[in-house]
Write an enzyme that holds these catalytic residues in place. Structure first.
Site: not given
Lengths: 96, 488, 490
Positions: C81, C156, C180
């Protein structure tokens, strides 16, 4: 807890150093008003005598001994600098 | 109307640690730009703070030295504000739970004369807390340059009560505080290097009034003398405003020590809302009794207590104690010398005069504090004690001793070795003394004649000649006896 | 061979690498080929380092040839990420603010993965600074759900979930502040593990909300999640909030823990707002455990259900308003060219560098902490947080884990909720309280909607009992084939 109208968007944008357009001010004020209205529900909870939870687990005295180790090279320290001179960060003149 | 001044100080002191407050990159002064930085100092994305144990030890020690209550639990808070010298745009500090609460700084006001101890007072402290220093801004003609080497250095903020009444008291407070902190090994407190910095809150009020007047914050007081000058100037300025029927405006002013003037810093007057909240990246600190006790064991005797003890126990005059006591190593050297059996007064004189003079002259000690000079110099208490005893027992004269001191400072040899090697022992050989006296009498007939007419002082010329002939080795007492006998 | 590899679990790839039937270079080539083939549509990656990954693969192959392989992850590519630092790689947080930022240092998880021989392959898209539930708040455009490209992958960590679901990456790292990792895992049909707060170091994770953020992993199987967790978990002296917990061999523990377990079902997590298809799939999963002899108890978490979102948005935004103050255009990041002076530099750089959701949360957080409001908002939220944690503690005293939906609905359409922040916030209703309580949570695939969208089952465990939580999740996974289904991406 306070009423939504207390959200002073200009004051907050100034504290947060965010330049907002007129449209953003209007939009954020409305959206944040909705959210503040939603969080009003916390008023219903009886928190008398409850300790605030600042950390997931209560641990004390997390430290390291005082030994110096190398930091970043000057090159790495400044590789992302938008403006630099003489190994320092350049900013518009600061008037104290 | 008669006014009085009320002054409170905020003193920032950098702690002497190897690494920074919340990361282990080296802390220091005078290093090339951007060499004492790491991801934490520069607040790069993802960097996290970790406390420096030594910094905690040092502030607790400072608190114990100053008689503060040490909090059982303290936490870290973020003080949020934007400024280019602050890498995170928040400073990790302690808001409502400082590590040290209360306490006091004992100060000494100027005495009636240089050799008279002045009045002592306790100035109460509000609190001491720990935080991190910011970077340094260098202002150019068209822009500013920021160096973050200083950022993150452990910084202790000492806040006094508004309890000082004059610029002299502020001066005395900083002087005493600096001695206490340096002697405790907490900081070097070098104001030129920014290791100790002072802001003053100053107000005036009519005598008898209990409410505080409007305060003015004076910044950039970067030497102890400038603190005194700046505060005195600000008090005069406020009095003048009142006398002219004006009102004091709450503001921050910048004092220029060179010109002795101050000006308002309007840009700092934006309303502050620091949005303090507990730093979620740091765990709280729990100070238990064992930790406190282990630090208490390292707290040195307070310099004023020591001064009083030196005056009482060793019968030293005030003047000499005020030379010895402000420097811990100097006072330690004195005390160790006295413990070796040397006469305290004499030992103190050697240390306060000859040792300090030689340190200042020498390569090892030049420009250093006596403590730092002593750390490398060859003189030990045994040297001084030995010298005192040689003089006391009449083995060498005081003037020979002065030369021996210089020799032993340079070589590190003990004084009796030097005296032996160089043959500096006082002569007590009456035959040799009689010869020198006979020669001196022959060479100074006028002095002899004058002595015979009753002028006691005339004898000094003869004794002086004897000392000269003996290269200082003649025992003055014996010379006196023999001279009187031979003339009489 | 390449096409056969793309959906193999990491554990299987490790076997192939170990037996010499596959080289890391071939594996990385396969990932590159797949990424090039599908990422134009999925848009999971912000960037990837082709040359670097191939060089590391070669080094891994050489190690293996020399008999010096570093363990099961040696030679396996991992997607990061774009909020976790890898030295020399971009760290954009999917923000214009950091569009050109290169991290000069490694996060602790990066150090650990590199030491295990894993290959940091590339940077995965996300909601800007991890603020969002759909990956639409990325300055570089949204990621698409591989199961339906018109839908969001969740957020996210949407890129992290989509990359695994689309066969681009065998495993990836995400971060989870309010759901997330788990929510995008559910919406993309992969496994998503958020460890206990403090188990995995946050050093090198660009902070959103420090007291809630935790790095975790996305994987195709529970076993793969256990494999990655075993590498990234453990105390880190650079993170003061990192816990000195034992790190067992999670993968080995999977085989040792066989149940039956006492499992709690929080009744409030099945109320209004839960999509019926999602509810049915989760109830069927609960039924699996009942059939397996587990004791299923209905439990109650009234405060968590009612107040978690409110508490979360006060605490998370407050912390974020302070954490994101460092992005000011001074030392790094976007600097406006329009600034009149140094103060204006902040205003303009931040206005230009941040997107709407980030600005909204900064303003909300600033308000929450501002003079006169602190007690009413922040302090009160922290107290309610204590009550929510206590509620979980009590329930988990009687249960080994809790079962619930991960998300109230399957993937929604891109744009569907982007104009209504509050509606978006409510999609995290089942995951957020887990972060507030600091507990471990995992989402595993548990079915599909009639429209073919994945559904996730959330399991919530006791603090630092990831071994138990993974074993319970694996029990379900082994009896079902959901995780073997893949999007067609046609």
């Amino acid at each position: 807890m306070s009423a939504n109208s207390d959200l002073n968007i200009d004051y907050l944008a100034n504290l947060a150093r965010l330049a907002l357009t007129g449209m953003e001010r209007e939009k954020f004020a409305r959206q944040l008003g909705d959210i503040l209205h939603y969080v009003e529900k916390l008023k219903q909870v009886d928190v008398t005598g409850v300790e605030p939870m600042a950390h997931a687990s209560p641990v004390f005295n997390v430290w390291q001994e005082d030994t110096a180790r190398p930091g970043l090279s000057v090159e790495d320290a400044l590789r992302n600098a938008p403006a630099q001179r003489q190994h320092m960060i350049v900013v518009p003149k600061v008037v104290e | 109307m008669k006014y009085e001044a009320v002054i409170g100080l905020e003193v920032h002191v950098q702690l002497r640690t190897k690494s920074k407050m919340f990361t282990r990159v080296a802390a220091g002064y005078g290093e090339p730009e951007s060499t004492l930085v790491d991801p934490v100092v520069l607040a790069l994305p993802g960097a996290l703070p970790v406390m420096n144990k030594e910094a905690l030890d040092k502030i607790i020690k400072a608190g114990l030295i100053l008689g503060c209550e040490i909090a059982a639990v303290c936490k870290w808070d973020r003080k949020n504000y934007f400024y280019p010298d602050s890498p995170k745009n928040y400073q990790i500090s302690q808001y409502d739970q400082p590590l040290c609460i209360g306490g006091a700084v004992e100060i000494e006001l100027p005495g009636a004369a240089r050799n008279v101890m002045g009045e002592h007072k306790q100035i109460p402290l509000t609190r001491i807390h720990l935080e991190e220093d910011v970077g340094k801004l260098n202002h150019g003609a068209s822009d500013s340059l920021v160096d973050y080497n200083r950022a993150g250095t452990p910084l202790m903020e000492i806040v006094t009560d508004p309890a000082l009444a004059s610029a002299d008291e502020a001066y005395a407070l900083l002087t005493s505080l600096r001695i206490a902190l340096v002697q405790g090994g907490i900081s070097d407190c070098d104001m030129e290097k920014g290791q100790m910095r002072c802001d003053a809150n100053i107000s005036i009020r009519p005598v008898g009034e209990t409410k505080l007047g409007t305060k003015v914050e004076l910044k950039n007081l970067n030497s102890i003398s400038f603190v005194r000058d700046g505060i005195a100037h600000e008090i005069r300025r406020q009095l003048a405003v009142k006398e002219n029927g004006g009102t004091i405006v709450q503001e921050t002013r910048d004092f220029d020590g060179q010109t002795g003037t101050s000006q308002s810093l309007r840009s700092k007057e934006m309303a502050h809302d620091y949005r303090y909240f507990p730093d979620p990246d740091l765990m709280p600190v729990n100070v238990d009794d064992a930790w406190k006790a282990s630090i208490r064991a390292t707290v040195p005797e307070h310099h004023f207590d020591r001064q009083r003890r030196f005056m009482a126990d060793y019968q030293l005059p005030y003047t000499i104690t005020s030379v010895l006591v402000p420097d811990r190593a100097l006072a330690d050297t004195f005390e160790a010398t006295a413990k070796l059996g040397a006469a305290p007064q004499a030992a103190a004189n050697w240390i306060a005069n000859d040792l300090l003079r030689e340190l200042a002259r020498s390569d090892v000690g030049r420009g250093l504090s006596p403590t730092d000079g002593l750390a490398t110099c060859k003189i030990q208490p045994a040297h001084i004690a030995g010298l005192v005893k040689l003089v006391e027992s009449g083995v060498i004269s005081n003037s020979i001793a002065k030369e021996v001191f210089v020799t032993m400072f340079q070589s590190g040899e003990l004084p009796d070795v030097i005296v032996e090697k160089q043959g500096l022992k006082q002569s007590t050989d009456t035959g040799e003394l009689a010869k020198w006296v006979t020669d001196a009498i022959a060479a100074n007939p006028r002095a002899v004649a004058e002595f015979k007419t009753g002028n006691e002082k005339a004898l000094n010329a003869i004794k002086g000649a004897v000392m000269k002939a003996s290269a200082g080795k003649a025992n003055p007492k014996l010379v006196d006896e023999i001279t009187r006998k031979l003339i009489g | 061979m390449a096409d056969d590899l793309i959906y193999l679990p990491a554990a299987r790839l490790a076997e192939l690498l170990g037996s010499g039937k596959l080289s890391s270079s071939e594996l990385v080539q396969s990932c590159l080929a797949r990424t090039k083939a599908v990422d134009g549509r999925v848009k999971a990656f912000n960037s990837y380092d082709e040359t670097g990954a191939l060089a590391l693969a070669q080094a891994s192959d050489q190690r293996r040839a020399a008999g010096q392989a570093r363990g099961p992850l040696d030679g396996i590519p991992v997607g990061f990420k774009d909020v976790i630092a890898v030295a020399g790689q971009p760290l954009t947080c999917s923000s214009k603010m950091l569009a050109n930022y290169i991290s000069p240092y490694d996060a602790t998880v990066t150090v650990k993965l590199k030491a295990a021989g894993a290959i940091p392959f590339g940077r995965l898209n996300m909601d800007e600074f991890a603020m969002g539930s759909s990956t639409e708040n990325s300055a570089f455009g949204p990621t698409a759900n591989p199961w339906d490209l018109s839908r969001v992958p969740g957020g996210s960590s949407g890129g992290s979930a989509a990359a695994v679901a689309a066969g681009e990456m065998p495993v990836s790292l995400g971060s989870d502040t309010g759901g997330s990792i788990r929510q995008p895992a559910a919406l993309c049909g992969v496994v998503g593990l958020k460890p206990t707060y403090g188990l995995v170091s946050r050093y090198g994770l660009a902070a959103y909300a420090s007291s809630l953020d935790q790095i975790g992993t996305m994987a195709r199987t529970v076993e793969d999640a256990a494999l990655v967790l075993g590498v990234i978990a453990g105390h880190d002296p650079r993170d003061s909030t990192s816990f000195k917990a034992d790190v067992p061999d999670y993968r080995a523990e999977l085989g040792r823990r066989k149940g039956p377990w006492r499992l709690g079902v929080p009744k409030e997590f099945f109320g209004a707002g839960l999509d019926p298809e999602v509810g049915a799939a989760v109830r069927a999963a609960i039924e699996h455990y009942r059939q397996a002899g587990c004791e299923i108890r209905e439990v109650s978490l009234p405060l968590a259900a009612e107040y978690a979102i409110a508490v979360y948005y006060l605490i998370a935004t407050a912390e974020a308003s302070s954490n994101l103050a460092r992005y000011d255009g001074v030392r790094y990041g976007h600097r406006s060219t329009k600034a009149k002076d140094v103060v204006d530099l902040y205003f303009q750089s931040r206005a230009e560098g941040f997107g709407d959701e980030v600005k909204r949360r900064i303003i909300l957080g600033t308000h929450v902490l501002s003079s006169g409001y602190y007690d009413a908002y922040y302090l009160r939220a922290q107290k309610v947080r204590t009550l929510i944690r206590n509620e979980f503690t009590a329930v988990l005293r009687e249960c080994d884990a809790l079962l619930s939906p991960t998300s109230p609905t399957a993937a929604f359409k891109i744009g569907e909720k982007s104009s209504d922040p509050l509606a978006m916030y409510l999609t995290d209703i089942y995951t957020i309280s887990v972060n507030l309580a600091g507990l471990p949570g995992i989402s595993v695939p548990c079915g599909f909607t009639g429209g073919g969208l994945p559904i996730g089952l959330q399991l919530i465990g006791r603090p630092f009992d990831e071994a138990g939580l993974l074993a319970i999740a694996r029990h379900y996974e082994q009896a079902h084939a959901w995780h073997t289904q893949h999007p067609s991406l046609s």
